[in-house]
Enzyme design. Structure first.
Site, PDB file in Angstrom:
ATOM      1  CE  LYS A 116     -10.878   3.187  13.808  1.00  0.00           C
ATOM      2  NZ  LYS A 116     -10.320   3.305  15.144  1.00  0.00           N
ATOM      3  CD  GLU A 200     -15.099   1.807   7.028  1.00  0.00           C
ATOM      4  OE1 GLU A 200     -15.805   2.724   7.497  1.00  0.00           O
ATOM      5  OE2 GLU A 200     -13.869   1.893   6.919  1.00  0.00           O
ATOM      6  CG  ASN A 235      -5.530  -3.339   8.175  1.00  0.00           C
ATOM      7  OD1 ASN A 235      -5.841  -2.998   7.047  1.00  0.00           O
ATOM      8  ND2 ASN A 235      -6.010  -4.438   8.744  1.00  0.00           N
ATOM      9  CD  GLU A 288      -8.517   5.633  12.161  1.00  0.00           C
ATOM     10  OE1 GLU A 288      -9.091   5.280  13.197  1.00  0.00           O
ATOM     11  OE2 GLU A 288      -7.520   5.064  11.705  1.00  0.00           O
ATOM     12  CG  ASN A 290      -5.372   8.526  13.878  1.00  0.00           C
ATOM     13  OD1 ASN A 290      -5.936   7.657  14.534  1.00  0.00           O
ATOM     14  ND2 ASN A 290      -4.970   8.324  12.632  1.00  0.00           N
ATOM     15  CG  PHE A 348       6.303  -8.350   7.007  1.00  0.00           C
ATOM     16  CD1 PHE A 348       7.309  -7.427   6.859  1.00  0.00           C
ATOM     17  CD2 PHE A 348       5.687  -8.853   5.872  1.00  0.00           C
ATOM     18  CE1 PHE A 348       7.693  -6.994   5.599  1.00  0.00           C
ATOM     19  CE2 PHE A 348       6.065  -8.427   4.602  1.00  0.00           C
ATOM     20  CZ  PHE A 348       7.080  -7.498   4.471  1.00  0.00           C
TER      21      PHE A 348
END
Length: 671
Positions: A116, A200, A235, A288, A290, A348
């Site tokens: 990254k 970031e 995320n 990013e 992928n 979850f």
């Protein structure tokens, strides 16, 4: 085109790749671990080879074992799917050295975009908008705090080699920056074998929107529009759609152009995705790239009419892309819901066990509706602790977004899963929300809409009527079989009817339900208000009930008979609905209410998993919010914290222990 293809993956994506390969006449070869001996992808492939123990590092992540299988079976190419080795440049290079085609981008592109820090530098040089941040490596948590404070909170702490939501933490202050750095680094080391971390700026009110790109080996690069992936938890994406309800044509064109420029800059080939974070003013920043097929690729396939797996195979075989940018058309709207073995009522947390019942809705394709279910499981199969908890990806397409949402809501109602905790109720609840239907999405959607966690949906008045009516009509079906109904003549037609008191929570509804024969026309009088239905389909033993109102689409409810009534699941609710004779219901107010057991003195393991660390000892006094232990489940570390100030009176577990859900870990006393 290749004659044989090995799929270096498992689960639904392996099944998805096999489906296209078989359509193209390619012989398919599956690999499997001990845990996947009876898996669906093993049954679907033309050939299947065992590659090792259940742990991924000893099977699906073993480059040497997979190449050995390729040589033994004569596999000409390998499709990696997503996860595992899909973004490992060493794997792509090892295949090339063995004369085997990797169905994916060149190893150099994988390496450049997989890191990254490097990818952001390349993106900036290619003219792609990037998020402000510190791209250098970070030595320790003190340096992490210093960098975070120089950028300004909130910040995102991310693993350089990360993906899938692992190795990521948001920090809003110095304490969270310290702990987030440690947790992100630990998760990154265990998941990717690389503990490098960068920081970031965290964009507030952000949307996660990504661009699908395609490139061949002849210099052709195009994009296929965007996917909105803003609804996430930890995320990890949960619901995706294409196109985004937020982008306008100008922003779509600008994002697509930058994604194509980045792909060209790294010499990209195959399918890939450039991910952006987008703020409320449609400013977008590169996150990013992928370098693989994405989990959510079906929504792009449905709005473009393309098969991304087929295109990946053709590019890998040296063919040119069969279309240019001007040929790409986005038609209609598609929604994808990820069905996970996770319990939404427990924040979850992962769930494991056997799928006692697995009945997805029927797939269909018409000019105005598509229902598609990508899955890698079957009824009777096992959801283990070793891999991702995904059960299926349910996808719907329709000419408009609202039609696609309504199709998804109905398909979720018809999806039956029992045996493990799952997020079907949550997915259904989101489909019903006005905010979702209006497209007002951010990556904080779940936290904002369910700040106290998910406790089930609250039905609109109309939905409430549907549940009462279904309970009443099912009650009449049962009563008629037992010979406990009344009959009368209405205009020369026999009417079969009963009177019930139907209980939902604290609300009791007096109901008269009648069926007119012949024709099965129904009348349900709820507290003096008459509702008419043209059909009701359910019989004792059925799990689904279909209720049709006049001039409306039928409603499907999951309906299970209980001693005093029914368990009804509909649009995110899960209700016990007693259906009682009125004279019995009148006695309810005299019934004692059973108090739940007091578990406040115990720390219970919230999910099946392994204890990574115990942070306290017997006799310690802990404060509210203090970490007590860390439990790892399905490759995610979960920090368990004290809910209030207390003394640790007993510790029942140690690091390395494997626990079941609700197993006692610690006991507390007052201070």
């Amino acid at each position: 085109m290749f004659n044989s293809l090995l799929i270096a993956n498992r689960g639904e994506i392996a099944c998805r790749i096999i489906k296209t390969a078989k359509r193209l006449g390619i012989r398919t070869i599956a690999v499997y671990s001990d845990a996947d001996k009876e898996a669906l992808h093993v049954k679907l492939a033309d050939e299947a080879v065992h590659i090792g123990p259940s742990a991924a590092r000893d099977s699906y992540l073993s480059i040497d074992k997979i190449i050995a299988v390729c040589k033994a079976t004569g596999a000409e190419a390998v499709h990696p799917g997503y996860g595992f080795l899909s973004e490992n440049p060493n794997f792509a290079e090892a295949l090339a050295d063995s004369g085997i085609t990797f169905v994916g981008p060149p190893a150099k592109a994988i390496a450049a975009m997989g890191d990254k820090i490097t990818s952001k530098k390349i993106a900036a040089e290619a003219g792609v908008s990037t998020v402000p941040g510190h791209m250098g490596l970070i030595a320790d948590r003190d340096e992490a705090v210093s960098i975070a404070e120089s950028i300004g909170y909130p910040v995102m702490i991310k693993a350089s080699a990360g993906g899938g939501g692992k190795g990521m933490r948001v920090a809003w202050d110095a304490m969270q920056a310290r702990e987030g750095f440690e947790r992100a680094r630990s998760e990154a080391a265990s998941s990717f074998g690389d503990d490098r971390i960068f920081i970031e700026k965290f964009v507030t009110d952000p949307r996660h929107i990504e661009i699908q790109v395609l490139a061949d080996g002849h210099g052709n690069v195009i994009h296929l529009g965007e996917r909105e992936c803003s609804i996430q938890r930890r995320n990890q994406k949960v619901i995706e759609e294409a196109p985004s309800p937020f982008l306008d044509a100008a922003t779509r064109e600008a994002m697509g152009r930058q994604a194509v420029d980045l792909a060209r800059a790294v010499g990209y080939q195959s399918a890939g995705t450039v991910e952006f974070i987008v703020d409320g003013a449609r400013n977008f920043y590169f996150l990013e790239m992928n370098t693989r097929l994405q989990v959510e690729h079906p929504v792009t396939e449905l709005v473009t009419g393309l098969d991304l797996v087929e295109l990946m195979l053709r590019v890998a075989a040296g063919e040119r892309l069969p279309l240019g940018q001007k040929d790409v058309k986005l038609v209609g709207s598609a929604i994808e819901s990820r069905l996970y073995a996770e319990d939404p009522y427990r924040n979850f947390l992962p769930s494991t066990g056997r799928l006692k019942r697995y009945r997805p809705p029927a797939e269909e394709t018409t000019p105005t509706l598509v229902v598609r279910n990508d899955t890698g499981v079957f009824e009777g199969g096992e959801i283990s602790t070793f891999y991702d908890p995904m059960i299926a990806k349910l996808v719907t397409w329709a000419p408009t977004r609202l039609e696609a949402i309504e199709a998804m809501a109905e398909a979720l109602d018809r999806f039956e899963v029992d045996g493990v905790g799952h997020n079907l109720p949550f997915l259904s609840a989101v489909m019903e929300q006005d905010r979702f239907r209006e497209g007002l999405l951010t990556t904080g959607y779940i936290a904002e809409e369910f700040p106290e966690g998910f406790a089930g949906a609250t039905l609109a008045t109309g939905r409430h009527v549907e549940i009462i009516a279904a309970a009443a009509m099912a009650g009449l079906v049962v009563a008629e079989r037992q010979g406990q109904v009344e009959r009368s003549l209405v205009g020369g037609i026999e009417e079969v009817f009963s009177r019930f008191s139907i209980v939902i929570g604290a609300e009791v509804s007096e109901v008269r339900v009648a069926r007119l024969d012949p024709g099965g026309h129904w009348q349900v009088n709820i507290r003096g208000e008459l509702h008419e239905a043209t059909a009701f389909s359910w019989a004792p033993g059925d799990r689904l009930a279909t209720l049709s109102w006049r001039d409306e689409n039928p409603a499907t409810l999951k309906l299970d008979r209980k001693t005093t009534g029914f368990r009804i699941r509909y649009r995110g609710t899960d209700l016990d609905v007693p259906v009682l004779p009125p004279h019995i219901a009148a006695l309810l107010r005299h019934m004692p209410i059973k108090a739940p057991p007091d578990l406040s003195k115990f720390l219970l393991c919230p999910m099946p998993g392994q204890v990574v660390r115990v942070d306290v000892a017997e006799g310690d006094v802990v404060e509210e919010g203090q970490p007590l232990a860390i439990v790892e489940a399905m490759k995610m570390e979960n920090v368990l914290r004290a809910e209030k100030r207390a003394r640790i009176s007993k510790v029942h577990v140690a690091a390395g222990a494997v626990l079941a859900v609700d197993e006692v870990m610690m006991e507390f006393t007052g201070v």
